[in-house]
Design an enzyme around this catalytic site. Structure first.
Site, PDB file in Angstrom:
ATOM      1  N   LYS A 213     118.968  57.409  66.803  1.00  0.00           N
ATOM      2  CA  LYS A 213     117.630  56.836  66.764  1.00  0.00           C
ATOM      3  C   LYS A 213     117.542  55.595  67.656  1.00  0.00           C
ATOM      4  O   LYS A 213     118.502  54.815  67.762  1.00  0.00           O
ATOM      5  CB  LYS A 213     117.253  56.457  65.329  1.00  0.00           C
ATOM      6  CG  LYS A 213     117.119  57.642  64.371  1.00  0.00           C
ATOM      7  CD  LYS A 213     115.936  58.527  64.749  1.00  0.00           C
ATOM      8  CE  LYS A 213     115.679  59.608  63.704  1.00  0.00           C
ATOM      9  NZ  LYS A 213     115.068  59.102  62.467  1.00  0.00           N
ATOM     10  N   ASP A 308     119.416  62.085  62.638  1.00  0.00           N
ATOM     11  CA  ASP A 308     120.734  61.617  63.072  1.00  0.00           C
ATOM     12  C   ASP A 308     121.809  61.749  62.001  1.00  0.00           C
ATOM     13  O   ASP A 308     122.948  61.318  62.218  1.00  0.00           O
ATOM     14  CB  ASP A 308     120.653  60.167  63.551  1.00  0.00           C
ATOM     15  CG  ASP A 308     120.057  59.230  62.505  1.00  0.00           C
ATOM     16  OD1 ASP A 308     119.397  59.718  61.564  1.00  0.00           O
ATOM     17  OD2 ASP A 308     120.245  58.008  62.625  1.00  0.00           O
ATOM     18  N   ASP A 344     124.518  54.204  48.477  1.00  0.00           N
ATOM     19  CA  ASP A 344     123.260  54.633  49.077  1.00  0.00           C
ATOM     20  C   ASP A 344     122.756  55.915  48.412  1.00  0.00           C
ATOM     21  O   ASP A 344     123.467  56.924  48.372  1.00  0.00           O
ATOM     22  CB  ASP A 344     123.487  54.859  50.581  1.00  0.00           C
ATOM     23  CG  ASP A 344     122.196  55.036  51.353  1.00  0.00           C
ATOM     24  OD1 ASP A 344     121.432  54.071  51.451  1.00  0.00           O
ATOM     25  OD2 ASP A 344     121.969  56.145  51.869  1.00  0.00           O
ATOM     26  N   GLU A 373     121.764  52.099  44.514  1.00  0.00           N
ATOM     27  CA  GLU A 373     120.512  51.961  45.264  1.00  0.00           C
ATOM     28  C   GLU A 373     119.676  53.212  44.984  1.00  0.00           C
ATOM     29  O   GLU A 373     119.623  54.143  45.771  1.00  0.00           O
ATOM     30  CB  GLU A 373     120.787  51.807  46.764  1.00  0.00           C
ATOM     31  CG  GLU A 373     119.556  51.454  47.581  1.00  0.00           C
ATOM     32  CD  GLU A 373     119.087  52.570  48.496  1.00  0.00           C
ATOM     33  OE1 GLU A 373     118.113  52.347  49.235  1.00  0.00           O
ATOM     34  OE2 GLU A 373     119.692  53.657  48.485  1.00  0.00           O
TER      35      GLU A 373
END
Length: 605
Positions: A213, A308, A344, A373
């Site tokens: 990106k 990605d 994550d 998270e």
């Protein structure tokens, strides 16, 4: 109905607390905490009972015992202190105390004026194993006879972590914007002086080139665009490698050591995803999702698309190999000295996997803590905490009105959640710039900072917060313009909000009332733009009032109720400005500028 084969127990032990889901999951405590145990214990008849809490620490085969006392009716309570990290167990045992029962019956007969107690005294002598006994000696007797011993058959668990699992201030930064590991190392003393406890890094691994990106999440990257750190893996390595631009693994280990020397620790991001160039794509192609035409499926969360990265396939036939590999990644970084991980999107992975992985890692090092998270549905957030996550991001960022804040804090503190769910109030993240901050300017940043630091034992900010960065990539978006996720910044600790950060962190460390979730009571203000609450921990009492209006001064009152137990009049110290005021039970006048706050400590009890 046939007769039972054995004589049934007559002592009943019910409603044992604390426990989660009938004992399926452990409750959470931190080292040094007292575990308060409650149970309803009763028996038919008038006999006196005794009870105790049996407990043992991690790896111990020997049970210790703490007495329980009868508080009212059939409710009994006792406690024990946990002094080591890991999995503790406890149970409750009750028994018929024949001597106490005899003594109680004798007392009642004496008080009723019964004169001939010869038979009763002989009975007491038999119980004590002596030939004679007088009334005075009998009434001063002791518990020594445990009969009809009844024990809860299944022990309950307590998951104990270190203080940082419960309390701490986090600062998130991208090492590449600070000059790599050596640059972060130079900043550590100042971060420690600001009062932070944990410095959290997004992924530090090599970044893929395929579908990289560009700036502001552009699909095409320019030659010098560094890519998103969450696109993990390249020809230089995967989850156990470090990006060469940041330094070497030796540099990282030195950084971890230096952080400990100044009272900090380094937390790493654990993201279970791979760039198209990650070594696992070639070594273990079976670990990834493929479409019917054989192509790999990149990650999506509509309308967000992550071209990605690829997610791993937890339904892979080789799921045991995948689980083991992911565990080995975490253990590798534990071996490098890391004891804190921000995970994550854990809510997109199987709960049994997390329960297994966290127990595996904490077997290696019981002091490791995991921050979830998971901005998702409340039941999933709670389930992740039950599975072993020590802390969780929360909805705090989106709670900006008085009613929203009171409702959310009531949910978090006045339920079973505090037994296992520990919030971490991050004021912002690289993904979340709330509209309140976008439109409110510095005043909104100040109000949010005070609320985060003085409502939750754990809170955090992402670098740039102290500078008041508040420009979104577009109207209605919570993404930052020129996001650090996709480009390098030149960061340093010179933001205008840092003096407030320093004061708040010092206040938090000096006042136990801010170091736990317990003891929070909201106060009437007679103004919906003012929120006020009391924080209490034994003799430490703080009164906090915040103006939620980021544009105008607001005035009102803080009504201190009698039941808080404060004197009719007392002195409060303004901890943010080194002032003092005279307050009283009842209405206290308050006037605050936009986003300003009082953090008052009660000095006279």
């Amino acid at each position: 109905m046939p007769l039972p084969r054995t004589r049934l127990r007559r002592i009943q032990i019910e409603d044992l607390w604390p426990q989660l889901d009938c004992g399926r999951y452990p409750v959470k405590r931190s080292v040094g905490d007292a575990v308060e145990v409650w149970a309803t214990i009763f028996r038919d008849g008038h006999e006196m009972l005794g009870a105790a809490v049996g407990y043992r620490g991690p790896g111990s085969t020997q049970w210790r015992e703490a007495p329980m006392r009868n508080t009212e009716g059939d409710l009994w309570t006792g406690s024990f202190t946990v002094d080591a990290c890991g999995r503790w167990e406890f149970t409750v045992q009750a028994w018929l105390d024949r001597f106490a029962s005899w003594r109680d019956e004798l007392r009642r007969k004496v008080e009723a004026g019964q004169a001939d107690l010869t038979s009763e005294l002989q009975e007491g002598a038999a119980l004590l194993g002596v030939d004679a006994i007088d009334v005075e000696t009998a009434l001063a007797g002791t518990e020594r006879d445990r009969s009809e011993v009844t024990q809860r058959t299944k022990a309950l668990a307590v998951d104990v972590d270190r203080e940082r699992g419960r309390f701490g201030a986090w600062y998130e930064l991208f090492p590449r914007s600070w000059g790599g590991f050596p640059g972060v190392e130079r900043a550590l003393p100042e971060l420690a002086e600001l009062g932070f406890d944990v410095v959290y890094f997004p992924p530090i691994h090599p970044i893929g080139h395929t579908n990289r990106k560009g700036r502001n999440n552009a699909l095409a990257a320019a030659p010098d665009d560094p890519g998103s750190p969450w696109a993990i893996g390249s020809e230089e390595g995967g989850h156990t490698a470090v990006h060469p631009d940041l330094g070497t693994i030796e540099d990282f280990r030195r950084l971890v050591t230096r952080a400990r020397e100044v009272g900090l620790e380094i937390a790493l991001d654990f993201a279970i995803q791979c760039s198209p160039d990650h070594p696992w794509l070639k070594e273990h192609p079976e670990w990834f999702h493929r479409r019917p035409d054989g192509t790999l499926k990149y990650a999506e969360n509509p309308p967000k698309r992550y071209q990605d990265i690829y997610n791993v396939n937890f339904e892979s036939e080789d799921w045991p190999g995948l689980w083991a590999a992911l565990r080995d990644v975490v253990v590798y970084w534990v071996d490098q000295g890391v004891q804190a991980f921000r995970v994550d999107n854990p809510h997109t992975k199987p709960l049994p996997f997390w329960e297994w992985l966290i127990q595996e890692v904490r077997t290696v090092d019981p002091e490791v803590i995991f921050l979830s998270e998971a901005f998702t549905r409340p039941p999933m957030m709670a389930a992740l905490a039950k599975a072993g996550f020590n802390q969780s991001y929360t909805y705090f960022t989106w709670k900006n009105t008085k009613a929203e804040l009171i409702e959310y804090m009531t949910q978090v503190t006045r339920s079973t959640l505090p037994q296992f769910f520990r919030p971490n109030f991050f004021a912002n993240t690289p993904d979340i710039l709330h509209e309140y901050l976008q439109r409110g300017g510095r005043a909104a940043f100040e109000a949010t900072l005070v609320l985060a630091a003085a409502l939750s034992p754990s809170y955090g900010i992402y670098s740039g917060y102290e500078h008041g960065e508040n420009v979104p990539v577009r109207e209605g978006s919570e993404e930052y313009l020129d996001s650090e996720k996709y480009e390098l910044k030149a960061r340093k600790l010179d933001g205008a909000l840092l003096p407030l950060v320093r004061k708040l962190n010092a206040i938090r460390r000096k006042n136990p009332a801010l170091q736990g979730l317990e003891g929070i009571d909201f106060l009437e203000t007679e103004n919906d733009q003012l929120i006020a609450y009391a924080r209490r921990a034994e003799d430490n009492v703080l009164l906090v009032c915040v103006n939620l209006d980021s544009r105008a001064e607001q005035e009102g009152v803080a009504v201190v109720p009698v039941w808080l137990g404060l004197p009719p009049a007392y002195v409060v110290s303004e901890l943010l400005a080194d002032e003092s005021f005279h307050w009283r039970i009842g209405r206290n006048y308050v006037r605050l500028g936009p986003g300003k706050a009082h953090v008052l400590r009660v000095e006279t009890r």
